[in-house]
Design a protein around this motif. Structure first.
Motif, PDB file in Angstrom:
ATOM      1  N   ALA A 295       0.850  -1.191   0.000  1.00  0.00           N
ATOM      2  CA  ALA A 295       0.000   0.000   0.000  1.00  0.00           C
ATOM      3  C   ALA A 295       0.883   1.238   0.000  1.00  0.00           C
ATOM      4  O   ALA A 295       2.034   1.195   0.428  1.00  0.00           O
ATOM      5  N   GLY A 296       0.326   2.332  -0.496  1.00  0.00           N
ATOM      6  CA  GLY A 296       1.066   3.583  -0.533  1.00  0.00           C
ATOM      7  C   GLY A 296       0.266   4.657  -1.236  1.00  0.00           C
ATOM      8  O   GLY A 296      -0.968   4.689  -1.163  1.00  0.00           O
ATOM      9  N   TYR A 297       0.968   5.516  -1.968  1.00  0.00           N
ATOM     10  CA  TYR A 297       0.337   6.601  -2.723  1.00  0.00           C
ATOM     11  C   TYR A 297       0.855   6.592  -4.155  1.00  0.00           C
ATOM     12  O   TYR A 297       1.959   6.115  -4.427  1.00  0.00           O
ATOM     13  N   GLU A 298       0.024   7.100  -5.065  1.00  0.00           N
ATOM     14  CA  GLU A 298       0.453   7.173  -6.455  1.00  0.00           C
ATOM     15  C   GLU A 298       0.165   8.561  -7.040  1.00  0.00           C
ATOM     16  O   GLU A 298      -0.845   9.197  -6.723  1.00  0.00           O
ATOM     17  N   PHE A 299       1.084   8.993  -7.893  1.00  0.00           N
ATOM     18  CA  PHE A 299       0.956  10.239  -8.643  1.00  0.00           C
ATOM     19  C   PHE A 299       0.415   9.901 -10.025  1.00  0.00           C
ATOM     20  O   PHE A 299       0.864   8.953 -10.672  1.00  0.00           O
ATOM     21  N   ASN A 300      -0.580  10.667 -10.495  1.00  0.00           N
ATOM     22  CA  ASN A 300      -1.190  10.437 -11.802  1.00  0.00           C
ATOM     23  C   ASN A 300      -1.260  11.732 -12.598  1.00  0.00           C
ATOM     24  O   ASN A 300      -1.555  12.797 -12.054  1.00  0.00           O
ATOM     25  N   LYS A 301      -1.011  11.615 -13.895  1.00  0.00           N
ATOM     26  CA  LYS A 301      -1.175  12.743 -14.807  1.00  0.00           C
ATOM     27  C   LYS A 301      -1.739  12.220 -16.117  1.00  0.00           C
ATOM     28  O   LYS A 301      -1.175  11.325 -16.754  1.00  0.00           O
ATOM     29  N   LEU A 302      -2.901  12.758 -16.502  1.00  0.00           N
ATOM     30  CA  LEU A 302      -3.546  12.389 -17.763  1.00  0.00           C
ATOM     31  C   LEU A 302      -3.264  13.451 -18.817  1.00  0.00           C
ATOM     32  O   LEU A 302      -3.092  14.627 -18.503  1.00  0.00           O
ATOM     33  N   GLY A 303      -3.251  13.025 -20.085  1.00  0.00           N
ATOM     34  CA  GLY A 303      -3.030  13.977 -21.168  1.00  0.00           C
ATOM     35  C   GLY A 303      -1.670  14.633 -21.106  1.00  0.00           C
ATOM     36  O   GLY A 303      -1.555  15.860 -21.069  1.00  0.00           O
ATOM     37  N   VAL A 304      -0.614  13.816 -21.067  1.00  0.00           N
ATOM     38  CA  VAL A 304       0.755  14.345 -20.949  1.00  0.00           C
ATOM     39  C   VAL A 304       1.111  15.210 -22.161  1.00  0.00           C
ATOM     40  O   VAL A 304       1.740  16.255 -22.038  1.00  0.00           O
ATOM     41  N   PHE A 305       0.684  14.757 -23.350  1.00  0.00           N
ATOM     42  CA  PHE A 305       0.956  15.498 -24.575  1.00  0.00           C
ATOM     43  C   PHE A 305      -0.356  16.031 -25.146  1.00  0.00           C
ATOM     44  O   PHE A 305      -1.317  15.270 -25.306  1.00  0.00           O
TER      45      PHE A 305
ATOM     46  N   PRO B 200      -7.148  26.328 -27.132  1.00  0.00           N
ATOM     47  CA  PRO B 200      -6.697  26.656 -25.765  1.00  0.00           C
ATOM     48  C   PRO B 200      -7.402  25.772 -24.735  1.00  0.00           C
ATOM     49  O   PRO B 200      -8.521  25.305 -24.952  1.00  0.00           O
ATOM     50  N   GLN B 201      -6.729  25.530 -23.619  1.00  0.00           N
ATOM     51  CA  GLN B 201      -7.274  24.674 -22.569  1.00  0.00           C
ATOM     52  C   GLN B 201      -7.168  25.396 -21.234  1.00  0.00           C
ATOM     53  O   GLN B 201      -6.120  25.950 -20.901  1.00  0.00           O
ATOM     54  N   ALA B 202      -8.260  25.396 -20.468  1.00  0.00           N
ATOM     55  CA  ALA B 202      -8.266  26.077 -19.174  1.00  0.00           C
ATOM     56  C   ALA B 202      -7.286  25.405 -18.216  1.00  0.00           C
ATOM     57  O   ALA B 202      -7.041  24.201 -18.290  1.00  0.00           O
ATOM     58  N   SER B 203      -6.723  26.182 -17.298  1.00  0.00           N
ATOM     59  CA  SER B 203      -5.680  25.686 -16.402  1.00  0.00           C
ATOM     60  C   SER B 203      -6.176  24.637 -15.411  1.00  0.00           C
ATOM     61  O   SER B 203      -5.392  23.845 -14.906  1.00  0.00           O
ATOM     62  N   GLY B 204      -7.461  24.610 -15.106  1.00  0.00           N
ATOM     63  CA  GLY B 204      -7.981  23.657 -14.128  1.00  0.00           C
ATOM     64  C   GLY B 204      -8.277  22.280 -14.690  1.00  0.00           C
ATOM     65  O   GLY B 204      -8.729  21.396 -13.960  1.00  0.00           O
ATOM     66  N   ILE B 205      -8.028  22.056 -15.988  1.00  0.00           N
ATOM     67  CA  ILE B 205      -8.345  20.778 -16.637  1.00  0.00           C
ATOM     68  C   ILE B 205      -7.091  19.921 -16.744  1.00  0.00           C
ATOM     69  O   ILE B 205      -5.995  20.408 -17.001  1.00  0.00           O
ATOM     70  N   ASN B 206      -7.269  18.615 -16.532  1.00  0.00           N
ATOM     71  CA  ASN B 206      -6.165  17.643 -16.609  1.00  0.00           C
ATOM     72  C   ASN B 206      -5.047  17.931 -15.610  1.00  0.00           C
ATOM     73  O   ASN B 206      -3.864  17.787 -15.920  1.00  0.00           O
ATOM     74  N   LYS B 207      -5.408  18.290 -14.420  1.00  0.00           N
ATOM     75  CA  LYS B 207      -4.402  18.531 -13.381  1.00  0.00           C
ATOM     76  C   LYS B 207      -3.912  17.192 -12.813  1.00  0.00           C
ATOM     77  O   LYS B 207      -4.661  16.218 -12.729  1.00  0.00           O
ATOM     78  N   ALA B 208      -2.642  17.141 -12.407  1.00  0.00           N
ATOM     79  CA  ALA B 208      -2.085  15.950 -11.773  1.00  0.00           C
ATOM     80  C   ALA B 208      -2.625  15.838 -10.344  1.00  0.00           C
ATOM     81  O   ALA B 208      -3.042  16.831  -9.744  1.00  0.00           O
ATOM     82  N   TRP B 209      -2.602  14.628  -9.783  1.00  0.00           N
ATOM     83  CA  TRP B 209      -3.099  14.432  -8.421  1.00  0.00           C
ATOM     84  C   TRP B 209      -2.437  13.222  -7.761  1.00  0.00           C
ATOM     85  O   TRP B 209      -1.841  12.380  -8.416  1.00  0.00           O
ATOM     86  N   LEU B 210      -2.563  13.163  -6.436  1.00  0.00           N
ATOM     87  CA  LEU B 210      -2.095  12.042  -5.625  1.00  0.00           C
ATOM     88  C   LEU B 210      -3.289  11.345  -5.001  1.00  0.00           C
ATOM     89  O   LEU B 210      -4.282  12.003  -4.632  1.00  0.00           O
TER      90      LEU B 210
END
Length: 251
Positions: A165-175, A181-191
């Motif tokens: 068990a632990g934590y994972e970092f995720n990021k969608l839409g790397v490229f 244009p895309q708003a800054s609040g979309i496709n943010k990384a998270w834990l």
């Protein structure tokens, strides 16, 4: 007679002492792997590659963005966003360090199975807006307990299991190849927290692991849609990930 008895006693004592020493020596030799230094990275580092076909799903947490960043005349300044992906193939590289080699077939380790998924981003539901982009990055850091095959370099078992068990970092839409244009609040990384379990079996001269990992975020209530309008009924969702992998050792 007295001298003969004394000599016999000395011989028996020597044989007994030698046998005890022999047992101790064998025991010490069989446990040499335990005495490796914590900083002996060559004896404690395990490297692997992994492959996931089709079974790699990720959904981001529910988030909010300001549509006016890209559309100044938009009616609302807050709208919902949530993205998902389903990778056709995910390539992974795992680095693992055994923190404690308890026995030759039992160990506690820290691992980081990094994965890059080949997938497109899409909206999780009709009530949210999705970001644009290709590819996913996932970096879990997991504390794990290994038993049996694959637990240490000294393990001779044909079968093994591990849990962690632990934590994972995720990021969608790397490229993002779109010119829009895309708003800054979309496709943010998270834990988010993650749990894992694996089964190892010997194939040829080295173990191969079948691993299942599940990530999960807190439950969230959605009240407005991707256009900023209020929903007629509350939607409940959460961030999740699910990946089934085949893991092959490199050392």
């Amino acid at each position: 007679m007295k001298n003969s008895a004394l000599m016999l006693l000395l011989i028996l004592s020597k044989l007994t002492f030698g046998q005890v020493n022999g047992v101790d020596t064998d025991a010490e030799e069989s446990s040499d792997f335990i005495r490796t230094e914590f900083t002996d990275w060559k004896s404690r580092t395990y490297l692997s590659i992994s492959s996931s076909f089709l079974i790699d799903y990720i959904t981001s947490p529910l988030g909010y963005y300001n549509p006016r960043e890209t559309q100044p005349n938009f009616k609302y300044s807050r709208a919902a966003t949530q993205s998902s992906t389903a990778s056709l193939y995910t390539l992974g590289f795992e680095a693992r360090y055994n923190l404690l080699d308890i026995k030759e077939n039992l160990a506690i380790a820290l691992s980081a199975p990094v994965g890059f998924g080949f997938s497109n981003v899409f909206a999780t539901s009709d009530d949210v807006r999705s970001g644009q982009g290709f590819g996913t990055i996932q970096i879990p850091v997991l504390a794990r307990l290994y038993f049996g095959a694959g637990s240490t370099f000294f393990a001779l078992d044909d079968f093994g299991i591990n849990v962690g068990a632990g934590y994972e970092f995720n990021k969608l839409g790397v490229f993002n190849f779109s010119s829009e244009p895309q708003a800054s609040g979309i496709n943010k990384a998270w834990l988010m927290p993650a749990i894992t379990g694996g089964v190892s079996f010997v194939r040829g001269i080295s173990p191969v692991e079948v691993n299942l990992k599940y990530g999960f975020g807190p439950i969230q209530d959605q009240l407005i849609d991707g256009e900023g309008n209020r929903l007629t009924s509350k939607r409940t969702t959460r961030a999740t990930s699910l990946k089934l992998s085949l893991v092959y050792p490199l050392n």
